[in-house]
Design an enzyme around this catalytic site. Structure first.
Site, PDB file in Angstrom:
ATOM      1  N   GLY A  63      -2.966   3.429  -2.198  1.00 48.90           N
ATOM      2  CA  GLY A  63      -1.907   2.428  -2.150  1.00 48.90           C
ATOM      3  C   GLY A  63      -2.025   1.460  -3.311  1.00 48.90           C
ATOM      4  O   GLY A  63      -3.084   1.299  -3.917  1.00 48.90           O
ATOM      5  N   GLY A  90      -1.007  -2.586  -4.455  1.00 49.09           N
ATOM      6  CA  GLY A  90      -0.599  -3.900  -3.971  1.00 49.09           C
ATOM      7  C   GLY A  90      -0.399  -4.866  -5.106  1.00 49.09           C
ATOM      8  O   GLY A  90      -0.608  -4.546  -6.280  1.00 49.09           O
ATOM      9  N   GLY A  91       0.016  -6.072  -4.758  1.00 52.32           N
ATOM     10  CA  GLY A  91       0.268  -7.086  -5.772  1.00 52.32           C
ATOM     11  C   GLY A  91      -0.992  -7.561  -6.445  1.00 52.32           C
ATOM     12  O   GLY A  91      -0.960  -8.037  -7.581  1.00 52.32           O
ATOM     13  N   ALA A 123      -4.328  -5.721  -5.926  1.00 53.61           N
ATOM     14  CA  ALA A 123      -5.314  -4.664  -6.139  1.00 53.61           C
ATOM     15  C   ALA A 123      -4.732  -3.309  -5.781  1.00 53.61           C
ATOM     16  O   ALA A 123      -3.733  -3.204  -5.075  1.00 53.61           O
ATOM     17  CB  ALA A 123      -6.559  -4.940  -5.297  1.00 53.61           C
ATOM     18  N   ASP A 183      -1.950 -13.405   7.546  1.00 55.04           N
ATOM     19  CA  ASP A 183      -0.976 -12.396   7.115  1.00 55.04           C
ATOM     20  C   ASP A 183      -0.977 -11.214   8.080  1.00 55.04           C
ATOM     21  O   ASP A 183      -0.943 -10.060   7.668  1.00 55.04           O
ATOM     22  CB  ASP A 183      -1.305 -11.930   5.693  1.00 55.04           C
ATOM     23  CG  ASP A 183      -0.143 -11.155   5.065  1.00 55.04           C
ATOM     24  OD1 ASP A 183       1.013 -11.388   5.471  1.00 55.04           O
ATOM     25  OD2 ASP A 183      -0.395 -10.318   4.182  1.00 55.04           O
TER      26      ASP A 183
END
Length: 663
Positions: free
Chosen positions: A19, A21-22, A24, A135
Site C-alpha cells: 500500500g 500512503g501520504g 509512507a 484516526d
C-alpha cells in the site's frame, strides 16, 4: 518507491508493495534471520529530509511498541537504511474492515458484536497507556485470515503526557469518523475515539457511513449539527438495545458518551440478550446550557428602575409618593402574615409526608448488567445493596441472575436491593486420562456435562480399551457443557492364528498409517522410533528390523525408524567460490597512478564479509588486492537454525552477496 528485492539492514528483503500512503509506503518483506513474512513501512523518499515528518514517523513506532495486545498490530523493529527511516510490523494476511464490510454485508449481528468487542478491547489497552488513536476508521482495522480484528496505524496517536504533541489547530482523522469536538478544532480525548467507534458500528450495521457531503467541510459540519440517523430505519430487525449503543457512543456532547471503551464493550455484550428485547429507545440528554430557562422574580426584591408602580412610561426621575395610606399598609401586613402561616403549614405537612415512605415493587433485574440494574433501581426509587456471585448455566458472566428481595416484592422506597451476579458457567479442570479405562473416564466426564468421543487406535502395545491420547491437555479449565474431548482408545490387532510364515515387505518410504495398515493385514506388532534424516522426508520410514525379505510369522515384532526430517541443529560445511572481475579505475581518479603496483596496474581493494554460526556478517573476514580477474572461496558453517550469508565488496561497492544459505 523502492524496487522489490532490496534488502534493508541486511535482514529485510522487500517482496512487493502492499500500500501507499501520504507519509509512507508499506511493503511485504521477508525477515531473512527469523524466516518469516513481515510488513515494512518505509518513509517516502520525498519526506526523508522533513524533520517534522521523520519525528512523527518515529513517534508512531514509539507509541505502538508499548502496546501489547492480540488485536493491535505488533511493532517488531525500527531502523534506518541508507538514510531511509523504516519500521517493521506484524504482517496481517487478509483485508481491512472497509473491504470486509463491502464483501460480507449484511454481517450477522452477533458477528458485528464479536468484532466490535475485539476492537474495543484493543482501544481500551491504548487508552490505559494514555494513547488516543485519533484516526479510528475501518481502513485502519485489519481482519486476519481467522476473522480477528487488529488495529494498525497509530501514526497520529498522541501520548497524553506529551504536551509538545498538542495539535489544537490541526484537524486530524478522517472526516467521516471525526468527532464533533475534533471538527471544531478542539483537542481529542478518549471520548473522541469512542465517537469514531460508534460511527464504525453504524457502518457495520448499515453498510454505509451516516453523513455524506460534497466536501470534507460539509461532512464535518454535519457531525456537530445533525443527529446520527437511526440504524433501525435502515434495518428494522436491528434490536433497539444495539441501536442504543450507537446513539450513546455518538452523542454530540462527549460527557454523554460512554466513559470508556470498556464500558461500551460491556453494554454491547448484552445488546442481543433476550432480557433487553423490549428496551426503550435511548434519548440523548439535552445539555443544560442549551435549554431555555424561566428566571423567577424574587418576592419583595428590588423594584425595576423604570417601572416603580406598574407604569411602563413613568420617567425615571419621577419621585414616588412619600406617604402611603395606612389601610394599604395594614392590608399588606395581613397578606404577609397569612402567607407565613400557609408556608409553615406546608412545611409541616411535607415533614410528615417525608417520614411516611411509599411502598414500591422491586423491578425484574434478571439478565441486566450492573449499570442497567442501578438505573432500573434508581427509577423505582430504590438503591443497590451488596453484590453476591454465583455460577449459572443460563445467565452470562457478570449479568444479574436474581435479586434479594426478589422481583415484584413490595418494599419501602429507598430500600437496598442486593444483586446476585453470574460468574458464568462452572468450569472443571481436566485430568490426565492417558492409561485409564475409556469407559470409566467417559462415565465420569459425561456426568459432569462433557461430551466424550472415541477414536480407535489399533495396537497390541496397550490393553484393549485403554486411553492412549486425549485431544485437550490435562490441567486445562473448561466449561463442561461447551466442551467435547476425543480419546484415542486402544483396539487390539487381530493376529492370524495359523502361524503362517511369509516374507517381510520393504517398509522404507511407508507412512505411519500405511505401516499400521500393513501390520493389521498380516498380524504384525510394530514398534516405532524416530530419528533425524537429511534424505528421507518427515513421517516416512527410514529403516526396519528385521530387514525386507526376512521370513517372519504372524504375531512377530518389527522395529521401524521414522524420519523427523533434517536436524535443525546439524551444522554443515558449505563452500562457495565467487568470481571477482578486475575493474580498472577511471581516468578521473587523480591519485590512481600513485597507488599502482610495480607492474603499473592500479589494484582493486577487496573485502569479504561472512555470516554463519561462528561469524558476524558485519565483521570483515578477509581483505586483499587484485590486479586482474580473480576468485575467492568462502567456507561457511551453516544449519537451519544458523543460515549463512556473504558479501564481497570491491573498492567500496558490493559486487556479490547471498543470504539464507542452509546447504
Amino acid at each position: 518507491m523502492i524496487e522489490p528485492g532490496t534488502i534493508l539492514n541486511e535482514r529485510y528483503k522487500l517482496i512487493k508493495t502492499l500500500g501507499e500512503g501520504g507519509m509512507a509506503n508499506v511493503y511485504l518483506a521477508r525477515d531473512l534471520i527469523l524466516d518469516r513474512d513481515v510488513a515494512v513501512k518505509v518513509l517516502r523518499l520525498d519526506l526523508q529530509n522533513d524533520p517534522d515528518t521523520v519525528r512523527r514517523f518515529q513517534r508512531e513506532a514509539m507509541a505502538t511498541s508499548e502496546l501489547v495486545h492480540p488485536n493491535i498490530v505488533s511493532i517488531y523493529d525500527v531502523g534506518e537504511s541508507h538514510g531511509q527511516q523504516f519500521l517493521v510490523m506484524e504482517y496481517v494476511k487478509g483485508s481491512d474492515l472497509k473491504h470486509y464490510i463491502v464483501e460480507h454485508f449484511p454481517i450477522p449481528y452477533q458477528r458485528v458484536v464479536d468484532m466490535m468487542e475485539e476492537i474495543l478491547s484493543a482501544v481500551q489497552t491504548a487508552h490505559d497507556h494514555n494513547i488516543i488513536h485519533r484516526d479510528l476508521k475501518p481502513q485502519n482495522i485489519l481482519i486476519d485470515a481467522n476473522g480477528h480484528a487488529k488495529i494498525t496505524d497509530f501514526g497520529i496517536a498522541v501520548a497524553l503526557s506529551e504536551n509538545s504533541m498538542t495539535m489544537t489547530n490541526s484537524l486530524l482523522g478522517s472526516v467521516h469518523y471525526l468527532s464533533p469536538e475534533q471538527a471544531r478544532g478542539s483537542m481529542p480525548t478518549r471520548q473522541s475515539d469512542i465517537y469514531a467507534l460508534g460511527i464504525i458500528l453504524f457502518e457495520m450495521l448499515t453498510g454505509s457511513v451516516p453523513f455524506e457531503g460534497d466536501s470534507a467541510v460539509s461532512i464535518a459540519l454535519k457531525h456537530f449539527q445533525e443527529e446520527v440517523p437511526s440504524v433501525r430505519a435502515f434495518d428494522p430487525h436491528i434490536p433497539q438495545a444495539l441501536e442504543n449503543v450507537v446513539f450513546k457512543a455518538t452523542a454530540k456532547n462527549p460527557a454523554n458518551r460512554y466513559t470508556s471503551a470498556e464500558a461500551m464493550a460491556s453494554d454491547l455484550n448484552t445488546a442481543l440478550s433476550p432480557a433487553r428485547a423490549h428496551e426503550a429507545k435511548y434519548v440523548i440528554p439535552k445539555d443544560d446550557l442549551d435549554e431555555t430557562r424561566v428566571v423567577p422574580i424574587v418576592p419583595n426584591g428590588p423594584t425595576p428602575p423604570h417601572n416603580s408602580d406598574g407604569g411602563a412610561d413613568q420617567p425615571a426621575s419621577q419621585a414616588a409618593p412619600e406617604n402611603r395610606p395606612k389601610k394599604k399598609r395594614r392590608r399588606w401586613l395581613i397578606v404577609a402574615i397569612s402567607a407565613a402561616v400557609v408556608l409553615l403549614l406546608l412545611i409541616g405537612i411535607g415533614v410528615v409526608t417525608a417520614n411516611q415512605k411509599a411502598d414500591v415493587a422491586v423491578p425484574d433485574l434478571r439478565g441486566m448488567t450492573t449499570a442497567q440494574a442501578k438505573t432500573a433501581l434508581k427509577s423505582a426509587r430504590l438503591k443497590v445493596g451488596k453484590y453476591r456471585y454465583a455460577y449459572s448455566t443460563k445467565v452470562d458472566k457478570d449479568l444479574v441472575i436474581d435479586s434479594d428481595p426478589k422481583r415484584q416484592v413490595s418494599v419501602k422506597e429507598s430500600s437496598s436491593v442486593n444483586l446476585i451476579l453470574s460468574r458464568g458457567q462452572p468450569r472443571i479442570t481436566l485430568d490426565n486420562y492417558v492409561g485409564q479405562d475409556y469407559s470409566d473416564a467417559k462415565s465420569d466426564l459425561q456426568k459432569r456435562g462433557v461430551t466424550v468421543k472415541e477414536k480407535l487406535i489399533k495396537t497390541n502395545e496397550a490393553a484393549a480399551g485403554k486411553i492412549l491420547s486425549q485431544s485437550i491437555k490435562a490441567g486445562k479449565k473448561v466449561i463442561a457443557s461447551k466442551t467435547t474431548i476425543t480419546f484415542g482408545v486402544a483396539e487390539p490387532i487381530k493376529v492370524k492364528k495359523d502361524n503362517t510364515t511369509f516374507a517381510l515387505r520393504d517398509l522404507t518410504g511407508y507412512t505411519e498409517k500405511s505401516l499400521r495398515d500393513y501390520a493389521n493385514e498380516v498380524g504384525l506388532k510394530i514398534v516405532i522410533s524416530q530419528s533425524y534424516s537429511d534424505t528421507v522426508d518427515t513421517g516416512m520410514v527410514i529403516s526396519q528390523n528385521p530387514a525386507a525379505g526376512t521370513q517372519v510369522q504372524s504375531g512377530a515384532t518389527v522395529n521401524v525408524t521414522i524420519s523427523q526430517g533434517a536436524d535443525p541443529d546439524e551444522v554443515k560445511t558449505v563452500s562457495k567460490t565467487i568470481s571477482i572481475p578486475y575493474q580498472a579505475p577511471s581516468a578521473a581518479s587523480g591519485s590512481a597512478s600513485a597507488s599502482a603496483s610495480s607492474s603499473g596496474v592500479t589494484p582493486n581493494g577487496i573485502q569479504v564479509f561472512i555470516g554463519d554460526k561462528t561469524h558476524n556478517i558485519s565483521d570483515i573476514n578477509k581483505t586483499f588486492n587484485i590486479t586482474a580477474d580473480d576468485q575467492v572461496t568462502i567456507t561457511l558453517q551453516v544449519s537451519k537454525k544458523y543460515p549463512g550469508s556473504y558479501r564481497v565488496v570491491r573498492d567500496g561497492t558490493v559486487i556479490a552477496q547471498e543470504a539464507n544459505i542452509t546447504q
